[in-house]
Scaffold this motif. Sequence first.
Motif, PDB file in Angstrom:
ATOM      1  N   MET A  44      19.906 -10.536  -3.808  1.00  0.00           N
ATOM      2  CA  MET A  44      20.143  -8.803  -3.507  1.00  0.00           C
ATOM      3  C   MET A  44      18.853  -7.994  -2.671  1.00  0.00           C
ATOM      4  N   ALA A  45      20.061  -7.206  -1.306  1.00  0.00           N
ATOM      5  CA  ALA A  45      18.211  -6.771  -1.074  1.00  0.00           C
ATOM      6  C   ALA A  45      17.705  -5.554  -1.965  1.00  0.00           C
ATOM      7  N   GLU A  46      16.929  -5.695  -1.082  1.00  0.00           N
ATOM      8  CA  GLU A  46      15.667  -4.386  -2.083  1.00  0.00           C
ATOM      9  C   GLU A  46      15.875  -2.555  -1.163  1.00  0.00           C
ATOM     10  N   HIS A  47      15.880  -1.734  -2.648  1.00  0.00           N
ATOM     11  CA  HIS A  47      16.803  -0.939  -1.285  1.00  0.00           C
ATOM     12  C   HIS A  47      14.792  -0.067  -0.335  1.00  0.00           C
ATOM     13  N   THR A  48      14.954   0.110   0.597  1.00  0.00           N
ATOM     14  CA  THR A  48      13.698   0.382   1.899  1.00  0.00           C
ATOM     15  C   THR A  48      14.745   2.157   2.310  1.00  0.00           C
ATOM     16  N   ARG A  49      13.284   2.392   2.094  1.00  0.00           N
ATOM     17  CA  ARG A  49      13.485   4.366   2.789  1.00  0.00           C
ATOM     18  C   ARG A  49      12.143   4.228   3.070  1.00  0.00           C
ATOM     19  N   ILE A  50      12.117   5.254   4.610  1.00  0.00           N
ATOM     20  CA  ILE A  50      11.110   5.753   5.109  1.00  0.00           C
ATOM     21  C   ILE A  50      10.781   7.150   3.969  1.00  0.00           C
ATOM     22  N   MET A  51       9.507   7.894   3.172  1.00  0.00           N
ATOM     23  CA  MET A  51       9.055   8.215   2.429  1.00  0.00           C
ATOM     24  C   MET A  51       7.893   9.120   3.230  1.00  0.00           C
ATOM     25  N   ILE A  52       8.208  10.210   2.993  1.00  0.00           N
ATOM     26  CA  ILE A  52       6.683  11.290   3.165  1.00  0.00           C
ATOM     27  C   ILE A  52       5.601  11.355   2.296  1.00  0.00           C
ATOM     28  N   VAL A  53       4.615  10.532   2.066  1.00  0.00           N
ATOM     29  CA  VAL A  53       3.288  11.207   1.105  1.00  0.00           C
ATOM     30  C   VAL A  53       2.832  12.108   1.595  1.00  0.00           C
ATOM     31  N   ARG A  54       2.898  13.327   0.433  1.00  0.00           N
ATOM     32  CA  ARG A  54       1.761  14.728   0.690  1.00  0.00           C
ATOM     33  C   ARG A  54       0.303  15.131   0.050  1.00  0.00           C
ATOM     34  N   CYS A  55      -0.297  15.051   0.493  1.00  0.00           N
ATOM     35  CA  CYS A  55      -1.957  15.792   0.134  1.00  0.00           C
ATOM     36  C   CYS A  55      -1.162  16.479  -1.368  1.00  0.00           C
ATOM     37  N   ASN A  56      -2.039  15.805  -2.424  1.00  0.00           N
ATOM     38  CA  ASN A  56      -1.343  16.915  -3.761  1.00  0.00           C
ATOM     39  C   ASN A  56      -2.240  18.583  -4.011  1.00  0.00           C
ATOM     40  N   ARG A  57      -3.538  18.890  -2.781  1.00  0.00           N
ATOM     41  CA  ARG A  57      -3.337  19.674  -3.323  1.00  0.00           C
ATOM     42  C   ARG A  57      -3.269  20.240  -2.168  1.00  0.00           C
ATOM     43  N   CYS A  58      -3.099  19.872  -1.380  1.00  0.00           N
ATOM     44  CA  CYS A  58      -2.916  21.040   0.452  1.00  0.00           C
ATOM     45  C   CYS A  58      -1.056  20.741   0.758  1.00  0.00           C
ATOM     46  N   ASN A  59      -0.402  19.737   0.414  1.00  0.00           N
ATOM     47  CA  ASN A  59       1.037  19.712   0.125  1.00  0.00           C
ATOM     48  C   ASN A  59       0.887  19.401   1.543  1.00  0.00           C
ATOM     49  N   GLN A  60       0.044  18.585   2.755  1.00  0.00           N
ATOM     50  CA  GLN A  60       0.277  17.936   4.011  1.00  0.00           C
ATOM     51  C   GLN A  60       0.807  16.088   3.844  1.00  0.00           C
ATOM     52  N   LYS A  61       1.157  16.054   4.968  1.00  0.00           N
ATOM     53  CA  LYS A  61       1.729  15.292   4.937  1.00  0.00           C
ATOM     54  C   LYS A  61       0.293  14.247   5.236  1.00  0.00           C
ATOM     55  N   VAL A  62       0.241  12.860   4.545  1.00  0.00           N
ATOM     56  CA  VAL A  62      -0.535  11.901   4.711  1.00  0.00           C
ATOM     57  C   VAL A  62      -0.959  10.366   4.922  1.00  0.00           C
ATOM     58  N   PHE A  63       0.610  10.139   5.156  1.00  0.00           N
ATOM     59  CA  PHE A  63       1.323   8.825   5.402  1.00  0.00           C
ATOM     60  C   PHE A  63       3.369   9.514   5.216  1.00  0.00           C
ATOM     61  N   LYS A  64       3.423   8.020   6.450  1.00  0.00           N
ATOM     62  CA  LYS A  64       4.761   8.436   6.949  1.00  0.00           C
ATOM     63  C   LYS A  64       5.075   6.816   6.074  1.00  0.00           C
ATOM     64  N   TYR A  65       5.474   6.383   5.727  1.00  0.00           N
ATOM     65  CA  TYR A  65       6.000   5.358   4.559  1.00  0.00           C
ATOM     66  C   TYR A  65       6.808   4.719   4.483  1.00  0.00           C
ATOM     67  N   LEU A  66       7.120   3.402   4.487  1.00  0.00           N
ATOM     68  CA  LEU A  66       8.157   2.573   4.717  1.00  0.00           C
ATOM     69  C   LEU A  66       8.533   1.938   2.920  1.00  0.00           C
ATOM     70  N   LYS A  67       9.432   2.593   1.721  1.00  0.00           N
ATOM     71  CA  LYS A  67       8.777   1.575   0.699  1.00  0.00           C
ATOM     72  C   LYS A  67      10.338   1.462   0.583  1.00  0.00           C
ATOM     73  N   VAL A  68       9.648  -0.253  -0.035  1.00  0.00           N
ATOM     74  CA  VAL A  68      10.613  -1.462  -0.634  1.00  0.00           C
ATOM     75  C   VAL A  68      10.489  -1.425  -1.914  1.00  0.00           C
ATOM     76  N   GLY A  69      12.004  -1.254  -2.339  1.00  0.00           N
ATOM     77  CA  GLY A  69      12.086  -0.524  -3.564  1.00  0.00           C
ATOM     78  C   GLY A  69      11.823   0.800  -4.632  1.00  0.00           C
ATOM     79  N   LYS A  70      11.760   0.190  -6.044  1.00  0.00           N
ATOM     80  CA  LYS A  70      11.711   1.873  -6.783  1.00  0.00           C
ATOM     81  C   LYS A  70      10.647   1.628  -7.207  1.00  0.00           C
TER      82      LYS A  70
END
Length: 75
Positions: free
Chosen positions: A1-27
């Motif tokens: 079965m193929a794993e769930h893959t999506r692009i996610m934005i990881v944001r700083c928990n202090r200022c809410n800026q983007k820190v990474f755009k990341y290809l997330k695989v799996g849950k």
Amino acid sequence: MAEHTRIMIVRCNRCNQKVFKYLKVGKGKLVRCLKERIREDFTVQKGPEVFCPCGNRVGRDEGDHIKIFGSYRLD
Ligand SMILES: [Zn+2]
């Protein structure tokens, strides 16, 4: 079965800026970002330490991945 893959934005928990755009695989929680899956990187690195431009430490470079500290907003 193929794993769930999506692009996610990881944001700083202090200022809410983007820190990474990341290809997330799996849950589940993001605890490390494989460098080969980082699509955009907005961080500032000082040696192995990885910071948001605001100065908040977001992770540590551990070779092939960035270990993410704390919990980060994903969207
Ligand atoms: Zn920040």
